[in-house]
Design a protein around this motif. Structure first.
Motif, PDB file in Angstrom:
ATOM      1  N   LEU A 110       0.792  -1.227   0.000  1.00  0.00           N
ATOM      2  CA  LEU A 110       0.000   0.000   0.000  1.00  0.00           C
ATOM      3  C   LEU A 110       0.826   1.280   0.000  1.00  0.00           C
ATOM      4  O   LEU A 110       0.366   2.307  -0.484  1.00  0.00           O
ATOM      5  N   SER A 111       2.026   1.223   0.568  1.00  0.00           N
ATOM      6  CA  SER A 111       2.856   2.412   0.656  1.00  0.00           C
ATOM      7  C   SER A 111       4.300   2.000   0.896  1.00  0.00           C
ATOM      8  O   SER A 111       4.603   0.819   1.030  1.00  0.00           O
ATOM      9  N   THR A 112       5.153   2.992   0.950  1.00  0.00           N
ATOM     10  CA  THR A 112       6.558   2.764   1.246  1.00  0.00           C
ATOM     11  C   THR A 112       6.899   3.546   2.502  1.00  0.00           C
ATOM     12  O   THR A 112       6.454   4.678   2.671  1.00  0.00           O
ATOM     13  N   HIS A 113       7.689   2.942   3.380  1.00  0.00           N
ATOM     14  CA  HIS A 113       8.095   3.600   4.610  1.00  0.00           C
ATOM     15  C   HIS A 113       9.576   3.950   4.493  1.00  0.00           C
ATOM     16  O   HIS A 113      10.391   3.111   4.090  1.00  0.00           O
ATOM     17  N   ILE A 114       9.905   5.175   4.868  1.00  0.00           N
ATOM     18  CA  ILE A 114      11.276   5.673   4.793  1.00  0.00           C
ATOM     19  C   ILE A 114      11.657   6.174   6.177  1.00  0.00           C
ATOM     20  O   ILE A 114      10.907   6.944   6.795  1.00  0.00           O
ATOM     21  N   TYR A 115      12.817   5.740   6.658  1.00  0.00           N
ATOM     22  CA  TYR A 115      13.278   6.076   8.000  1.00  0.00           C
ATOM     23  C   TYR A 115      14.673   6.664   7.932  1.00  0.00           C
ATOM     24  O   TYR A 115      15.479   6.263   7.100  1.00  0.00           O
ATOM     25  N   GLY A 116      14.944   7.585   8.846  1.00  0.00           N
ATOM     26  CA  GLY A 116      16.290   8.124   8.940  1.00  0.00           C
ATOM     27  C   GLY A 116      16.301   9.491   9.586  1.00  0.00           C
ATOM     28  O   GLY A 116      15.306   9.950  10.154  1.00  0.00           O
ATOM     29  N   ASP A 117      17.442  10.146   9.503  1.00  0.00           N
ATOM     30  CA  ASP A 117      17.607  11.486  10.032  1.00  0.00           C
ATOM     31  C   ASP A 117      16.747  12.461   9.213  1.00  0.00           C
ATOM     32  O   ASP A 117      16.663  12.339   7.985  1.00  0.00           O
ATOM     33  N   TYR A 118      16.137  13.413   9.894  1.00  0.00           N
ATOM     34  CA  TYR A 118      15.221  14.349   9.232  1.00  0.00           C
ATOM     35  C   TYR A 118      15.834  14.969   7.979  1.00  0.00           C
ATOM     36  O   TYR A 118      15.211  14.961   6.918  1.00  0.00           O
ATOM     37  N   SER A 119      17.035  15.491   8.081  1.00  0.00           N
ATOM     38  CA  SER A 119      17.633  16.170   6.924  1.00  0.00           C
ATOM     39  C   SER A 119      17.918  15.199   5.785  1.00  0.00           C
ATOM     40  O   SER A 119      17.748  15.558   4.609  1.00  0.00           O
ATOM     41  N   ASP A 120      18.297  13.979   6.080  1.00  0.00           N
ATOM     42  CA  ASP A 120      18.539  12.979   5.038  1.00  0.00           C
ATOM     43  C   ASP A 120      17.237  12.570   4.345  1.00  0.00           C
ATOM     44  O   ASP A 120      17.176  12.487   3.116  1.00  0.00           O
ATOM     45  N   VAL A 121      16.217  12.310   5.139  1.00  0.00           N
ATOM     46  CA  VAL A 121      14.931  11.885   4.581  1.00  0.00           C
ATOM     47  C   VAL A 121      14.310  13.005   3.756  1.00  0.00           C
ATOM     48  O   VAL A 121      13.867  12.786   2.621  1.00  0.00           O
ATOM     49  N   MET A 122      14.292  14.210   4.296  1.00  0.00           N
ATOM     50  CA  MET A 122      13.675  15.328   3.584  1.00  0.00           C
ATOM     51  C   MET A 122      14.468  15.697   2.329  1.00  0.00           C
ATOM     52  O   MET A 122      13.877  16.041   1.300  1.00  0.00           O
TER      53      MET A 122
END
Length: 89
Positions: free
Chosen positions: A40-52
């Motif tokens: 249904l979706s993809t989940h992405i995890y990490g440090d805010y600046s890296d993810v954004m």
């Protein structure tokens, strides 16, 4: 600060599968984020600046190629990668 993102991508074109696969593949090549696929979706995890930063560049790449794409994004300011939620208990 760690964050968790739930993202769904909807290219409004006939051949919609390949742009989604390519989008997720590019995220999986980024060593700064962790990615979990599901149906249904993809989940992405990490440090805010890296993810954004990754979201910014990858979404831009998609809308430059397929401007009629819709993204649904949920973001939480916490690392939920290993969280187990039992809402019914």
């Amino acid at each position: 600060m760690k964050v968790s993102v739930d993202i769904s991508m909807y290219p409004l074109i006939d051949d919609y599968c390949q742009p989604i696969i390519d989008f997720i593949d590019r995220f999986e090549q980024n060593p700064a984020v962790n990615v979990q696929r599901n149906s249904l979706s993809t989940h992405i995890y990490g440090d805010y600046s890296d993810v954004m930063g990754a979201l910014n560049s990858e979404i831009l790449a998609v809308i430059e190629q397929v401007p009629q794409t819709v993204f649904v994004i949920k973001l939480v300011g916490k690392d939920r990668e290993k969280a187990v939620i039992n809402a019914c208990e």
